[in-house]
Design a protein around this motif. Structure first.
Motif, PDB file in Angstrom:
ATOM      1  N   PHE A 286     -13.338   9.836  10.117  1.00 23.72           N
ATOM      2  CA  PHE A 286     -13.841   8.949  10.145  1.00 23.72           C
ATOM      3  C   PHE A 286     -13.594   7.534  10.386  1.00 23.72           C
ATOM      4  O   PHE A 286     -14.779   6.495  10.476  1.00 23.72           O
ATOM      5  N   ASP A 287     -12.546   7.632  11.352  1.00 27.01           N
ATOM      6  CA  ASP A 287     -12.418   6.118  12.046  1.00 27.01           C
ATOM      7  C   ASP A 287     -12.557   4.887  11.387  1.00 27.01           C
ATOM      8  O   ASP A 287     -13.664   4.142  11.650  1.00 27.01           O
ATOM      9  N   ALA A 288     -11.445   4.438  11.066  1.00 25.81           N
ATOM     10  CA  ALA A 288     -12.392   3.525   9.661  1.00 25.81           C
ATOM     11  C   ALA A 288     -11.469   3.137  10.473  1.00 25.81           C
ATOM     12  O   ALA A 288     -10.913   2.301  11.381  1.00 25.81           O
ATOM     13  N   ASP A 289     -12.862   1.109   9.923  1.00 28.51           N
ATOM     14  CA  ASP A 289     -12.382  -0.020  10.135  1.00 28.51           C
ATOM     15  C   ASP A 289     -10.935  -0.953  10.165  1.00 28.51           C
ATOM     16  O   ASP A 289     -10.028  -1.472  10.361  1.00 28.51           O
ATOM     17  N   ILE A 290     -10.598  -0.515   8.669  1.00 28.93           N
ATOM     18  CA  ILE A 290      -9.747  -0.864   7.805  1.00 28.93           C
ATOM     19  C   ILE A 290      -9.187   0.767   7.209  1.00 28.93           C
ATOM     20  O   ILE A 290      -9.621   1.743   6.446  1.00 28.93           O
ATOM     21  N   LEU A 291      -7.623   0.877   7.363  1.00 23.90           N
ATOM     22  CA  LEU A 291      -6.508   2.167   6.290  1.00 23.90           C
ATOM     23  C   LEU A 291      -5.745   1.696   5.315  1.00 23.90           C
ATOM     24  O   LEU A 291      -5.378  -0.021   5.770  1.00 23.90           O
ATOM     25  N   ILE A 292      -6.252   1.713   4.190  1.00 23.20           N
ATOM     26  CA  ILE A 292      -5.252   1.654   3.287  1.00 23.20           C
ATOM     27  C   ILE A 292      -4.631   2.797   2.871  1.00 23.20           C
ATOM     28  O   ILE A 292      -4.813   3.781   2.563  1.00 23.20           O
ATOM     29  N   PHE A 293      -3.270   2.811   3.353  1.00 23.31           N
ATOM     30  CA  PHE A 293      -2.322   3.938   3.170  1.00 23.31           C
ATOM     31  C   PHE A 293      -1.763   3.566   2.087  1.00 23.31           C
ATOM     32  O   PHE A 293      -0.663   3.546   1.760  1.00 23.31           O
ATOM     33  N   MET A 294      -2.465   5.229   0.659  1.00 23.38           N
ATOM     34  CA  MET A 294      -1.063   5.044  -0.255  1.00 23.38           C
ATOM     35  C   MET A 294      -0.852   6.462  -0.762  1.00 23.38           C
ATOM     36  O   MET A 294      -1.206   7.520  -1.303  1.00 23.38           O
ATOM     37  N   LEU A 295       0.782   6.919   0.138  1.00 27.62           N
ATOM     38  CA  LEU A 295       1.082   8.260  -0.214  1.00 27.62           C
ATOM     39  C   LEU A 295       2.231   8.142  -0.117  1.00 27.62           C
ATOM     40  O   LEU A 295       3.255   7.121   0.060  1.00 27.62           O
ATOM     41  N   GLY A 296       3.205   8.867  -1.144  1.00 26.73           N
ATOM     42  CA  GLY A 296       5.006   9.126  -1.039  1.00 26.73           C
ATOM     43  C   GLY A 296       4.921   9.502  -2.162  1.00 26.73           C
ATOM     44  O   GLY A 296       6.332  10.100  -2.451  1.00 26.73           O
ATOM     45  N   THR A 297       4.482   9.780  -3.667  1.00 23.34           N
ATOM     46  CA  THR A 297       4.352   9.781  -4.557  1.00 23.34           C
ATOM     47  C   THR A 297       5.140  11.318  -4.758  1.00 23.34           C
ATOM     48  O   THR A 297       6.084  12.011  -5.501  1.00 23.34           O
ATOM     49  N   ASN A 298       4.461  12.187  -4.565  1.00 20.60           N
ATOM     50  CA  ASN A 298       5.204  13.540  -4.482  1.00 20.60           C
ATOM     51  C   ASN A 298       6.051  13.623  -3.747  1.00 20.60           C
ATOM     52  O   ASN A 298       6.832  14.858  -3.597  1.00 20.60           O
ATOM     53  N   ASP A 299       6.532  13.295  -2.238  1.00 24.28           N
ATOM     54  CA  ASP A 299       7.776  13.841  -1.925  1.00 24.28           C
ATOM     55  C   ASP A 299       8.413  13.449  -2.601  1.00 24.28           C
ATOM     56  O   ASP A 299       9.659  13.740  -2.308  1.00 24.28           O
ATOM     57  N   ALA A 300       8.432  12.678  -4.018  1.00 22.81           N
ATOM     58  CA  ALA A 300       9.535  12.506  -4.997  1.00 22.81           C
ATOM     59  C   ALA A 300       9.563  13.657  -5.435  1.00 22.81           C
ATOM     60  O   ALA A 300      10.447  13.412  -6.552  1.00 22.81           O
ATOM     61  N   LYS A 301       9.234  14.848  -5.557  1.00 24.02           N
ATOM     62  CA  LYS A 301       9.588  15.898  -6.329  1.00 24.02           C
ATOM     63  C   LYS A 301      11.360  16.462  -5.828  1.00 24.02           C
ATOM     64  O   LYS A 301      11.574  16.646  -4.399  1.00 24.02           O
ATOM     65  N   THR A 302      11.546  16.652  -6.084  1.00 26.16           N
ATOM     66  CA  THR A 302      13.383  17.104  -5.904  1.00 26.16           C
ATOM     67  C   THR A 302      13.230  18.176  -4.902  1.00 26.16           C
ATOM     68  O   THR A 302      13.778  17.855  -3.348  1.00 26.16           O
ATOM     69  N   VAL A 303      12.133  19.121  -4.865  1.00 31.20           N
ATOM     70  CA  VAL A 303      11.755  20.271  -3.912  1.00 31.20           C
ATOM     71  C   VAL A 303      11.444  19.575  -2.919  1.00 31.20           C
ATOM     72  O   VAL A 303      11.722  20.047  -1.573  1.00 31.20           O
ATOM     73  N   ASN A 304      10.679  18.004  -2.445  1.00 32.59           N
ATOM     74  CA  ASN A 304      10.883  17.479  -1.378  1.00 32.59           C
ATOM     75  C   ASN A 304      11.181  16.980  -0.503  1.00 32.59           C
ATOM     76  O   ASN A 304      11.113  16.241   0.814  1.00 32.59           O
ATOM     77  N   TRP A 305      11.570  15.941  -1.318  1.00 32.23           N
ATOM     78  CA  TRP A 305      13.030  14.682  -1.245  1.00 32.23           C
ATOM     79  C   TRP A 305      14.206  14.993  -0.399  1.00 32.23           C
ATOM     80  O   TRP A 305      15.054  15.567  -0.235  1.00 32.23           O
TER      81      TRP A 305
END
Length: 186
Positions: free
Chosen positions: A56-75
């Motif tokens: 997409f090559d955005a001019d503005i990137l709103i980056f919101m990730l991380g909740t699923n990294d808080a699973k015991t298996v992932n952290w």
């Protein structure tokens, strides 16, 4: 927008798009269950959504990730998460026209149920979400990116979330969209 009725019009990116009107073209590249960490149970970098978001090559990137990294298996810890987050974010900076970056902390996560029946839906650990929010705050500060603290805005507001304590209801999506809008128009 997972779980929101009439989701294509009520997720936070859709609400934000309406708020910004013709001045912006807001695209939602969110994907359920994905992780920042490439060795997580469902890495974002392995999705078509990720590929589409980079193209997409955005001019503005709103980056919101991380909740699923808080699973015991992932952290795997703060240092690994931070390095993987910076690596993933870096893939958006490889184009000739680097986007303006806004990092969003993940929303506050809540246990569902009451009393001794409290549980962590999807094994997402609310305490780990708080650590991840701090990691994102530190990355924004150290790298000079703008921060949108969704975690702080959703603190002590369990009513903004569905039964699972993780996914925002329509009112939660509105709160998130308002916070992102406020940051963009300043």
């Amino acid at each position: 927008g997972y779980g929101i009725k009439n989701q294509p019009f009520r997720s936070y990116p859709d609400i934000l798009d309406s708020m910004l009107a013709d001045n912006y073209n807001v695209r939602n590249f969110g994907n359920i269950r994905v992780t920042v960490q490439p060795d997580g149970d469902q890495p974002f970098i392995e999705t078509y959504t990720y590929s589409d978001s980079v193209e997409f090559d955005a001019d503005i990137l709103i980056f919101m990730l991380g909740t699923n990294d808080a699973k015991t298996v992932n952290w795997k810890g703060e240092e690994k998460f931070t390095n993987d987050y910076l690596s993933l974010l870096g893939t958006y900076l490889e184009s000739e026209k680097a986007p303006e970056i806004y990092l969003c902390t993940p929303a506050t996560a809540y246990f569902s149920g009451k009393g001794e029946h409290k549980s962590s839906i999807y094994d997402i650990q609310p305490d780990t979400v708080e650590i991840i929010a701090d990691c994102v705050r530190n990355i924004a500060s150290e790298q000079g990116y703008r921060l949108i603290d969704i975690n702080a805005v959703t603190k002590n507001q369990r009513e903004l979330f569905s039964y699972d304590g993780v996914h925002p209801e329509k009112s939660g999506a509105e709160v998130i969209a308002n916070e992102v809008h406020k940051a963009l128009v300043q």
